[in-house]
Write an enzyme that holds these catalytic residues in place. Structure first.
Site, PDB file in Angstrom:
ATOM      1  N   LYS A  58       0.811  -1.218   0.000  1.00  0.00           N
ATOM      2  CA  LYS A  58       0.000   0.000   0.000  1.00  0.00           C
ATOM      3  C   LYS A  58       0.848   1.273   0.000  1.00  0.00           C
ATOM      4  O   LYS A  58       0.393   2.319  -0.443  1.00  0.00           O
ATOM      5  CB  LYS A  58      -0.944   0.013   1.192  1.00  0.00           C
ATOM      6  CG  LYS A  58      -2.064  -1.007   1.114  1.00  0.00           C
ATOM      7  CD  LYS A  58      -3.324  -0.391   0.604  1.00  0.00           C
ATOM      8  CE  LYS A  58      -4.551  -1.245   0.523  1.00  0.00           C
ATOM      9  NZ  LYS A  58      -4.538  -2.595   1.024  1.00  0.00           N
ATOM     10  N   SER A 311       1.023 -10.028  -0.819  1.00  0.00           N
ATOM     11  CA  SER A 311       0.772  -8.583  -0.747  1.00  0.00           C
ATOM     12  C   SER A 311       1.036  -7.938   0.610  1.00  0.00           C
ATOM     13  O   SER A 311       1.138  -6.712   0.690  1.00  0.00           O
ATOM     14  CB  SER A 311      -0.664  -8.295  -1.184  1.00  0.00           C
ATOM     15  OG  SER A 311      -1.570  -9.114  -0.467  1.00  0.00           O
TER      16      SER A 311
HETATM   17  C1  LIG Z   1      -5.220  -3.628   0.462  1.00  0.00           C
HETATM   18  C2  LIG Z   1      -4.670  -4.992   0.393  1.00  0.00           C
HETATM   19  C3  LIG Z   1      -5.021  -5.892  -0.645  1.00  0.00           C
HETATM   20  C4  LIG Z   1      -6.036  -5.574  -1.698  1.00  0.00           C
HETATM   21  O1  LIG Z   1      -5.702  -4.464  -2.498  1.00  0.00           O
HETATM   22  P1  LIG Z   1      -6.823  -3.763  -3.387  1.00  0.00           P
HETATM   23  O2  LIG Z   1      -6.123  -2.714  -4.149  1.00  0.00           O
HETATM   24  O3  LIG Z   1      -7.855  -3.203  -2.428  1.00  0.00           O
HETATM   25  O4  LIG Z   1      -7.428  -4.824  -4.235  1.00  0.00           O
HETATM   26  C5  LIG Z   1      -4.401  -7.127  -0.670  1.00  0.00           C
HETATM   27  N1  LIG Z   1      -3.523  -7.499   0.284  1.00  0.00           N
HETATM   28  C6  LIG Z   1      -3.167  -6.680   1.298  1.00  0.00           C
HETATM   29  C7  LIG Z   1      -2.189  -7.185   2.294  1.00  0.00           C
HETATM   30  C8  LIG Z   1      -3.728  -5.391   1.386  1.00  0.00           C
HETATM   31  O5  LIG Z   1      -3.364  -4.590   2.408  1.00  0.00           O
END
Ligand SMILES: *Cc1c(COP(=O)(O)O)cnc(C)c1O
Length: 340
Positions: A58, A311
């Protein structure tokens, strides 16, 4: 792929974002996973955004967005409503740039999350007993103080920032033919898909959500941005709507997504335990859904060179410990831990 007039983001925007965010973010490793490759019969790689600054990707979007505010906006400060990774990312970027940040939370937010955001130097404003109440109040504060709102996903600057992951994937794995990407609001998936398909239009984009209230996948099925009641899930970073008046990500995901996969809570837990045991990686539930989809054999259209986006890694130690204890994978030698 040529850009049409309706495209809100170009490949150039993503290249500019790459330069803009370089000093505030990390280029994360892409690691080859021998065991995931064995299991999937493909060459499988993990893109480690759990090792990103603040523990999730993010920070890329937040950095790209805040860096583009004009100086006067920057000095007045930024505001967002988030208990999670987005709030943390905004607080971090503001702190690095020496700008004021106001993070609005509801009284439901766990104290450790509030503390983590305060530690990043942001002002925390706690109001109301739900996200919606905190959000409603944040609009008043925004007006009163003339702050700039940093959206979590539905903004071209955010999408371009997340897209830098796609550029890094292309640089390190030019033969990439499949990307497996966690999907919630769709900023992450849109950005990466734009970057990859601009260079390799046949790359398959696989989006993965949890079975419990996958709002984007449901919206795609019914053909318009829709809502679902929230449910508790290990993938807490993926909880939340896409906004009824979604401007960008719904259409982008609709256009670029090749396959949507949903994973169960046990599949997410198994993937988190697997990541720790196979790769010594701490991965949060939302960060593990792509891995879960592969481990569960749920992806139909896999190519030969697969990148799985991990992510985020922000999970409480106690939660991870409980999951690992329940999902202990039997050692191949058959030996017990005491013998090691
Ligand atoms: C925010 C987030 C997502 C999803 O991202 P989007 O852009 O909302 O689809 C996935 N994994 C983690 C760890 C996140 O913080």
């Amino acid at each position: 792929m040529s850009q049409t007039r309706s495209d809100p983001i170009s490949q150039r925007d993503i290249h500019l974002a790459q330069q803009r965010i370089a000093a505030l973010t990390r280029r994360t490793p892409l690691c080859f996973s021998p065991s995931l490759s064995l299991q999937s019969g493909r060459r499988a790689y993990l893109k480690l955004e759990n090792l990103q600054q603040t523990g999730s990707f993010k920070v890329r979007g937040a950095a790209n967005c805040i860096q583009q505010l004009i100086s006067e906006q920057q000095q007045r400060g930024v505001i967002t409503v988030s208990t999670g990774n987005h709030g943390r990312a905004v607080a971090y970027v503001a702190n690095q740039l020496g700008l004021p940040a106001l993070i609005c939370l509801s009284r439901q937010s766990p104290p450790y999350k509030v503390a983590a955001i305060r530690d990043l130097g942001a002002e925390v404003f706690v109001h109301g007993s739900s996200y919606d109440e905190a959000e409603a109040h944040s609009f008043l504060l925004q007006q009163e103080r003339g702050l700039s709102r940093i959206e979590p996903f539905d903004d071209p600057r955010i999408i371009a920032g997340q897209g830098v992951i796609g550029l890094e994937l292309l640089e390190e794995l030019p033969q990439i033919d499949t990307a497996v990407i966690p999907l919630s609001g769709g900023g992450l998936l849109s950005g990466i898909a734009l970057a990859l398909k601009a260079v390799r239009p046949t790359t398959r984009i696989i989006g993965v959500s949890m079975e419990r209230a996958p709002v984007m996948v449901y919206s795609l099925r019914v053909g318009r941005p829709s809502e679902l009641p929230e449910q508790p899930t290990l993938a807490d970073a993926l909880v939340g709507g896409i906004g009824r008046d979604n401007h960008y990500t719904f259409r982008l995901v609709q256009r670029y997504l090749d396959e949507a996969v949903l994973v169960s809570e046990p599949e997410i837990a198994h993937a988190m335990a697997w990541a720790l045991q196979e790769h010594q990686l701490v991965v949060e539930g939302g960060g593990a859904v792509g891995l879960a989809a592969l481990l569960a054999g749920k992806v139909a259209g896999l190519g030969q060179h697969v990148a799985v986006v991990i992510s985020g890694g922000n999970v409480k130690e106690k939660v991870l410990q409980a999951i690992v204890a329940k999902n202990r994978i039997v050692l191949e030698s058959g030996g017990s831990l005491d013998e090691l």
